[in-house]
Write an enzyme that holds these catalytic residues in place. Structure first.
Site, PDB file in Angstrom:
ATOM      1  N   GLU A   1       3.553  -8.635  27.512  1.00 20.09           N
ATOM      2  CA  GLU A   1       2.540  -9.485  27.116  1.00 20.09           C
ATOM      3  C   GLU A   1       2.634 -11.202  27.210  1.00 20.09           C
ATOM      4  OE1 GLU A   1       0.554  -7.421  24.272  1.00 20.09           O
ATOM      5  OE2 GLU A   1      -1.055  -7.074  24.998  1.00 20.09           O
TER       6      GLU A   1
ATOM      7  N   ARG B   1      -7.424 -11.186  17.658  1.00 24.93           N
ATOM      8  CA  ARG B   1      -5.871 -11.094  17.875  1.00 24.93           C
ATOM      9  C   ARG B   1      -6.235 -12.896  19.072  1.00 24.93           C
ATOM     10  NH1 ARG B   1      -1.860 -13.141  18.060  1.00 24.93           N
ATOM     11  NH2 ARG B   1      -0.176 -12.130  18.610  1.00 24.93           N
TER      12      ARG B   1
ATOM     13  N   GLU C   1      -6.803   1.134  29.350  1.00 24.38           N
ATOM     14  CA  GLU C   1      -6.950   1.511  27.907  1.00 24.38           C
ATOM     15  C   GLU C   1      -8.378   2.775  27.737  1.00 24.38           C
ATOM     16  OE1 GLU C   1      -5.798  -0.940  25.341  1.00 24.38           O
ATOM     17  OE2 GLU C   1      -5.595  -0.233  23.352  1.00 24.38           O
TER      18      GLU C   1
END
Ligand SMILES: Cc1cc2nc3c(=O)[nH]c(=O)nc-3n(C[C@H](O)[C@H](O)[C@H](O)COP(=O)(O)OP(=O)(O)OC[C@H]3O[C@@H](n4cnc5c(N)ncnc54)[C@H](O)[C@@H]3O)c2cc1C
Ligand code: FES
Ligand code: FES
Length: 1326
Positions: free
Chosen positions: A1250, A866, A788
């Site tokens: 995920e 998160r 990423e």
């Protein structure tokens, strides 16, 4: 083609000199550890007068070694339009995702078929031992290839649970709405061995290629291939320093990892005296391990089939077979020889302990004659040193057979069951004397305890004269082993207590086995190692409505769009591009210190090498030397301060990769004093107050936690470390940068999940505006979050170099370097306190999590955010206080990784719940069920729960797994079994989909219709194996009402769709599909008048008519599909999830309390994926993610030296799950009748990539339960008696070491650090 091949040129044609450009064979590790490079070598066996086909690792096969053989790569077995049966089956069974491992997997299976056209299931599984895959979870690969086996596999009795019973499945009944077939086996090509290419006659008819002496010379090395012993001895006497090569599986690694160069290499595989063996067990030194195993198998068989006539004679052969079955994978065993293993004298050799225990003799030969020596410590004189003289070669190994009263067993404990080197292995031999009850002689040989194989002479002596039956001999041996096998604190290899404990456990197991063999009482649970049953798997999903047109593929298990290209090796990855004219290769110069200042860099030696064009460093950066994700804190090149081992200091450019890499090793870096010692672990960071500023931390308090703890009936407190994880995507970072128009434009091909992010980084560094930089990604060989942001580390130096030299620049990291710099999942250390009321309702949670972020911020703040939300998405908690702090350490920056902080949260939460259940005497399941969120509730951070599908998944999983019934069975088993224990755990997952912010949930797409009616789609998502292109083609085909074959997605490119969101957070389909849909619907609207005017015409007629009428056939779609609110930066408060993906998994494990091994016996998973767009892709994601989660929680164990060097580089040291690590029984069900809560979800589907990873927490907690059972049995002595036994810390990963030591018992060794010295290794979560 090759006149003077260097022996170091690997046999991968794409990387060899230019004449051949075959790219199918992939290079993923370069050290024989993954199988991606597997090719088939065929040679004519002149003794048998038939061809012999062997799978080998091309990355370890020197080009010279294949002279006189036929090499088949994936290109040689089939191509698009003419697939081989193995290729077709793998493609149809959805066995490829990113596709990077696929050619290697297929070549292993193909090589097996060439030898055994109708293999058994066991033979197929064994043939794949040397192959890894990071994406699929292996089940679909096995399913596809098993269709070639005789017999097949799986359960055949009763209800198949939605599986594929031979006579169909009761659930397939029409109208049931349930389907169980992900691919149709009906019309598969039958395998017809007679159609295989013939062995090349020029190699068969004459032996001049394979039996004549050879010499190849290159600038650095001479390769000799003598074909007689006499000539070999002459050469060895002329070049005593020469290395003998057979399989090259040691030398190849030395050359690669240590840069070792041996000017003379003598290949001994053509020397007949060294390749022979005899039935009295004299094995020529060059006999391959595969051949040796075949011989042992024959000797162990029935006397009529060539076996030994006396059973006891077979004991040694059986022990050898046990070891060989666990030795590397077939690709290594096919080439590696017994002599190479012996002469390497490795302390963890699997064969040396056994040869020692069996009393084998080694015959050494030189021009002076021959001599025999014992294969014991008199020969293995030191770490990788033998007593052989420089001019001597090992000619053969002679192994005596056991007599009736002699017993021998060998055992091995590794981090992973298959294809792994030993932590400790043992071979123990005992002679029970004439009466059969008193030890007359014993030999106890252990690998992995000392710098050489340890022959425990004192323990053996202590056993001699002792009686066997009453355990006297065992007691005496164990007593002596305590000191003799003790591994000191800080000894190389670490794991001191575990290694010593294993030695004792192995002797104990040996004792039990011999008792069994001689008819004495024995403990059944101690005798055998854990056994693995063949995989059986089912998949159950909702079928499409009966009235859905057959050509409408939405909701159907359509094959991956690149499947054919992947199975044929035609799929192109970044490094597969042909070299551009004038291209240079950049090799980074990397810091070998974790914390230092750079005083000077001397390039003189590197620049003196032929082919070197120059170098780049921070002075060459035209724009900013700093870039970054959240902040510009990432240097392209360290200009003074070094932040981690591996950081790029400069780059060397040369005409080819080999020269560039060799030159980079010649660069001399001068370091000055560092500001302090390296900060590696979380404890180091806490001790030195090394944190990122508090503004990046997370903190949320809800309710009055102190009050909750004060009033709670039950409360537990504990600590837990959760280790990090290496992405281990198969395709390492690669980039090709082409400067255009005098350097005013850059065209970049890169391994990136985030082309726009890379474009932004390149813009900062080069000073070029983004409209001059195009980043293109065709596909990537896996990403998992690792691509990423981090690939900019390689792309930015390459861009700087391309501009400096005005030439295209390619840069590709090898696996070692990739692992050193790419970062991974954040290791964490947590302290929890969890309180419940009398019934088990959770009323208070206090959680402090310290997160090892590495040296730069990268995405760590987002990961922490998160993680915070994940702590409260599944269970109702009346009050809580959670704080997450970010440690700054001298490690490569940790970054995004599939599930982004949530797996650590799940491990901690589920462990805390298990801990609470243990202390309350309730079942874990009961507490979990009681606290699950139900529809209508609101999570503590303010997200409304809009569906009851978590509850539905839970209930369906309870029923499908027969949890309660099996728990009862398990309790019975555990009561009866002292040394094997089972655990069963059911865990839920509620996973909020989104990125915590509104803005990233946007994307664009361009859809072009061409005049032949074909359609090209460009969107912002990157295909990394997750099947986004496949799903989007399904969606677009429905929207345009076209067959899917008329649509195409070529690549992702920043000039087609700008400002894209990274392909991450499971939402790539969610955000890109609506954009594609939008564009398709625009086009459909534009074509509507032409359809109306001529409804019976064909698609291309409407397209042609629209074109002639001046209607645009290109449309840009856009989607902005945000959640209701941004999450608050600090507290995570806010309704920031689009919706929730739910699931539940019930896992059953068995552990071996003597060794710490575990096996996952069964796993039932129920996932709520809404209305799945493609059940094959989605189930593939569930299985792949779950397997990755199992790796995270059980075997993937990152370790560093205390000064910050990554010790677990490459697949040799870092273990990801292999074929034998998946559950023996794996049942996946997609929740029926579910529709996504979010109204704008594409055809009501849900994100999948995920969430299932976290379901592997069920494996971790099942292991914990099994450990608890073992602790209760072994009466672990802790201060608080019973309570003490219950309260224990089991960190993640629950490695065999942690499991074994946690099980306790009298065999556990105690090792302490008496002088305060540094440990040999540390974990970043420590
Ligand atoms: C991926 C991988 C997995 C592995 N797994 C295991 C494992 O599970 N267990 C294990 O024990 N090992 C393992 N190894 C190590 C290695 O494969 C073995 O030691 C193997 O037997 C070496 O044989 P070779 O023919 O490849 O040796 P080579 O690399 O060809 O040679 C090794 C050494 O032996 C010397 N030598 C070879 N033949 C002679 C001779 N006749 N006389 C004198 N010297 C000689 C060579 O000069 C050289 O120094 C693994 C290696 C790899 C790369
Ligand atoms: S690339 Fe050869 S085994 Fe991994
Ligand atoms: S498909 Fe196997 S590594 Fe990606």
């Amino acid at each position: 083609l090759y006149t003077h091949p260097s022996p170091y040129t690997i046999s991968r044609p794409a990387h060899a000199s230019p004449p051949v450009h075959l790219t199918g064979t992939k290079l993923a590790c370069g050290e024989g550890g993954c199988g991606a490079c597997t090719v088939m070598i065929s040679r004519w066996d002149r003794r048998a007068d038939s061809p012999l086909h062997l799978a080998v690792n091309a990355c370890l096969a020197p080009l010279c070694s294949v002279h006189g053989t036929s090499v088949t790569t994936i290109e040689g077995i089939g191509r698009s339009g003419a697939l081989h049966a193995v290729q077709e089956r793998l493609a149809r069974a959805h066995g490829s995702q990113c596709g990077f491992c696929t050619p290697g997997v297929l070549m292993s299976a193909y090589s097996l078929l060439r030898e055994r056209p109708h293999p058994t299931d066991a033979e197929l599984t064994a043939s794949l031992q040397g192959n890894l895959c990071r994406c699929t979870g292996y089940r679909p690969i096995l399913d596809g290839l098993r269709s070639l086996c005789c017999g097949g596999g799986g359960d055949s009795s009763g209800c198949c649970g939605g599986g594929r019973g031979s006579s169909g499945c009761c659930m397939d009944a029409k109208g049931s709405g349930v389907a169980t077939e992900l691919f149709d086996t009906a019309d598969l090509l039958p395998y017809d061995p007679s159609q295989e290419p013939l062995f090349p006659s020029e190699l068969q008819l004459t032996d001049r290629y394979d039996a004549s002496e050879l010499r190849f010379t290159s600038d650095r090395v001479t390769w000799h291939r003598p074909v007689s012993l006499e000539r070999l001895l002459q050469l060895k006497s002329e070049h005593p320093e020469a290395k003998l090569v057979v399989g090259n599986s040691e030398i190849g690694i030395e050359a690669k990892q240590k840069g070792a160069i041996y000017p003379h290499l003598i290949c001994t595989s053509g020397v007949p005296e060294l390749t022979r063996h005899s039935l009295v067990f004299v094995i020529g030194a060059s006999v391959s391990l595969t051949r040796l195993a075949q011989l042992c198998r024959r000797l162990c068989s029935d006397a009529k089939a060539g076996g030994l006539s006396l059973e006891h004679q077979k004991r040694g052969c059986r022990a050898l077979l046990d070891m060989l079955d666990q030795f590397a994978g077939p690709q290594i065993r096919n080439v590696a020889a017994i002599g190479g293993n012996v002469m390497t004298a490795s302390p963890i050799s699997d064969l040396i302990p056994l040869l020692g225990a069996l009393g084998a003799t080694l015959t050494l030969a030189s021009l002076r004659g021959e001599r025999n020596v014992a294969a014991d410590q008199s020969f293995f004189v030191g770490y990788r040193r033998t007593a052989a003289r420089p001019d001597e070669v090992l000619r053969s190994v002679s192994i005596p057979f056991c007599s009736e009263r002699q017993h021998c067993y060998a055992v091995k404990q590794a981090r992973r069951k298959e294809d792994d080197i030993a932590i400790v292995n043992a071979a123990i031999w005992v002679d029970l004397g004439p009466g059969g009850d008193q030890v007359a002689a014993a030999r106890l040989c252990f690998g992995g305890l000392a710098p050489t194989v340890l022959s425990a002479g004192q323990a053996a002596a202590a056993m001699v004269g002792r009686r066997w039956e009453d355990g006297d001999a065992l007691e005496a041996g164990l007593r002596q082993l305590k000191t003799e096998a003790a591994v000191a604190w800080g000894a190389p290899g670490g794991q001191a207590a575990y290694r010593s404990t294993l030695a004792a456990s192995m002797l104990f197991r040996f004792y039990q086995r011999v008792c069994r063999d001689v008819g004495l009482p024995f403990d059944e649970s101690a005798v055998d190692e854990l056994d693995r049953r063949p995989l059986s798997a089912t998949q159950v999903f909702e079928s499409v409505p009966a009235d859905q047109p057959i050509e409408d593929l939405v909701g159907r298990p359509v094959s991956h769009a690149s499947a054919i290209a992947q199975v044929t090796g035609e799929a192109m990855y970044t490094d597969d591009a042909q070299a551009a004219a004038g291209e240079l290769f950049l090799a980074p110069v990397m810091s070998d210190r974790a914390r230092a200042t750079v005083v000077g860099i001397d390039f003189t030696d590197a620049l003196a090498m032929d082919g070197v064009a120059g170098f780049v460093d921070s002075r060459d950066v035209p724009g900013s030397n700093l870039y970054g994700y959240a902040f510009d804190d990432e240097p392209v090149f360290a200009s003074s301060d070094v932040m981690f081992t591996g950081q790029f200091l400069a780059g060397v450019l040369a005409a080819d990769r080999d020269t560039a890499r060799r030159a980079a090793r010649l660069v001399r870096v001068q370091y000055g004093p560092a500001a302090g010692s390296p900060v590696v672990t979380i404890s180091d960071a806490a001790a030195s107050d090394s944190f990122f500023p508090e503004e990046h931390w997370k903190q949320l308090t809800v309710g009055d936690v102190d009050e909750a703890f004060a009033t709670a009936e039950h409360c537990v407190e504990g600590e837990m470390n959760v280790g990090g994880q290496e992405h281990f995507y198969f395709e390492p970072f690669s980039v090709l940068v082409e400067p255009k128009d005098g350097g005013s434009e850059l065209l970049v091909y890169a391994t990136s999940q985030n082309p726009s992010g890379m474009q932004s980084d390149l813009s900062k560094v080069t000073g070029l505006a983004r409209n001059r930089i195009v980043v293109k990604v065709k596909r990537i060989g896996g990403g998992f979050g690792g691509k990423e942001t981090r690939p900019s580390q390689l792309a930015t130096p390459a861009a700087v170099a391309a501009l400096k030299f005005g030439r295209p620049v390619r840069a590709v990291l090898d696996r070692w370097d990739d692992m050193a710099v790419s970062g991974g999942r954040h290791p964490v250390k947590a302290r929890y306190k969890l309180a419940a009321d009398r019934d088990g309702r959770l009323i208070g949670l206090r959680l402090l999590i310290l997160l090892n972020a590495g040296c730069t911020l990268d995405m760590s703040e987002n990961v922490a955010g998160r993680m915070l939300r994940a702590c409260m998405e599944t269970y109702r908690l009346a009050s809580l206080s959670i704080e997450i702090r970010l440690c700054r350490t001298n490690l490569a920056s940790n970054t995004a990784f599939r599930a982004f902080g949530t797996p650590q949260a799940c491990a901690i939460m589920e462990t805390a719940v298990s801990h609470l259940a243990e202390s309350m005497g309730l079942s874990q399941c009961q507490i979990r069920e009681l606290n699950l969120f139900r529809s209508g509730e609101i999570t503590p951070n303010g997200a409304p729960v809009k569906s009851d599908n978590l509850w539905r998944c839970w209930q369906e999983c309870l029923a499908a797994s027969d949890y309660h019934g099996r728990l009862r069975e398990l309790e019975v088993f555990n009561r009866a079994s002292r040394h094997k224990k089972r655990g069963l755990s059911l865990c839920p997952i509620a996973y909020g989909i989104g990125m915590g912010k509104k803005f990233p949930l946007q994307s664009g797409a361009t859809v072009n219709i061409y005049l032949d009616g074909s359609v090209l789609i460009c969107h912002g998502g990157v295909e990394m194996g997750q099947g986004v292109h496949t799903k989007l083609l399904q969606v677009a085909a429905r929207a345009l009402q076209l067959p899917i074959g008329r649509l195409y997605i070529a690549e992702t490119s920043t000039d087609k769709v700008p400002n894209t969101t990274a392909s991450a957070a499971s939402i790539t389909t969610d955000i890109n599909a609506p954009a594609v849909l939008d564009a398709c619907l625009q086009l459909r609207r534009r074509l509507a008048p032409f359809v109306e005017a001529n409804p019976t015409a064909a698609w291309e007629d409407w397209v042609g008519a629209a074109y002639l009428a001046g209607v645009s056939l290109s449309a840009c779609g856009f989607c902005f599909n945000p959640p209701k609110e941004d999450a608050d930066r600090r507290s995570g408060r806010g309704d920031s999830a689009l919706y929730f993906t739910y699931g539940a998994a019930c896992s059953e494990v068995e552990i071996d309390a003597l060794t710490g091994d575990h096996v996952i016996r069964r796993c039932d998973i129920v996932m709520d994926l809404g209305a799945s767009l493609n059940p094959a892709v989605d189930i593939g994601q569930v299985e792949g993610a779950f397997t990755q989660g199992c790796g995270l929680y059980t075997i993937e164990d990152l370790r560093y030296s205390p000064d910050g060097r990554l010790l677990t580089r490459g697949p040799g040291a870092y273990k990801i799950p292999g074929f034998s690590d998946i559950p023996e029984k794996l049942n996946i069900r997609l929740l029926r009748g579910s529709r996504c809560e979010h109204p704008k979800a594409v055809h009501s589907s849900k994100a999948v990539g995920e969430p299932p990873l976290n379901l592997a927490a069920s494996v971790l907690t099942a292991i914990r339960q099994a450990v608890l059972a073992a602790r209760l049995d072994s009466q672990v002595e802790l201060p608080n008696g019973h309570q003490g036994q219950l309260s224990f810390q089991l960190d993640s990963p629950a490695t065999s070491e942690r499991i074994r030591l946690a099980c306790g018992g009298g065999l556990v060794a105690e090792v302490s650090n008496t002088d305060g010295s540094a440990p040999w290794e540390v974990r970043p979560s420590d």
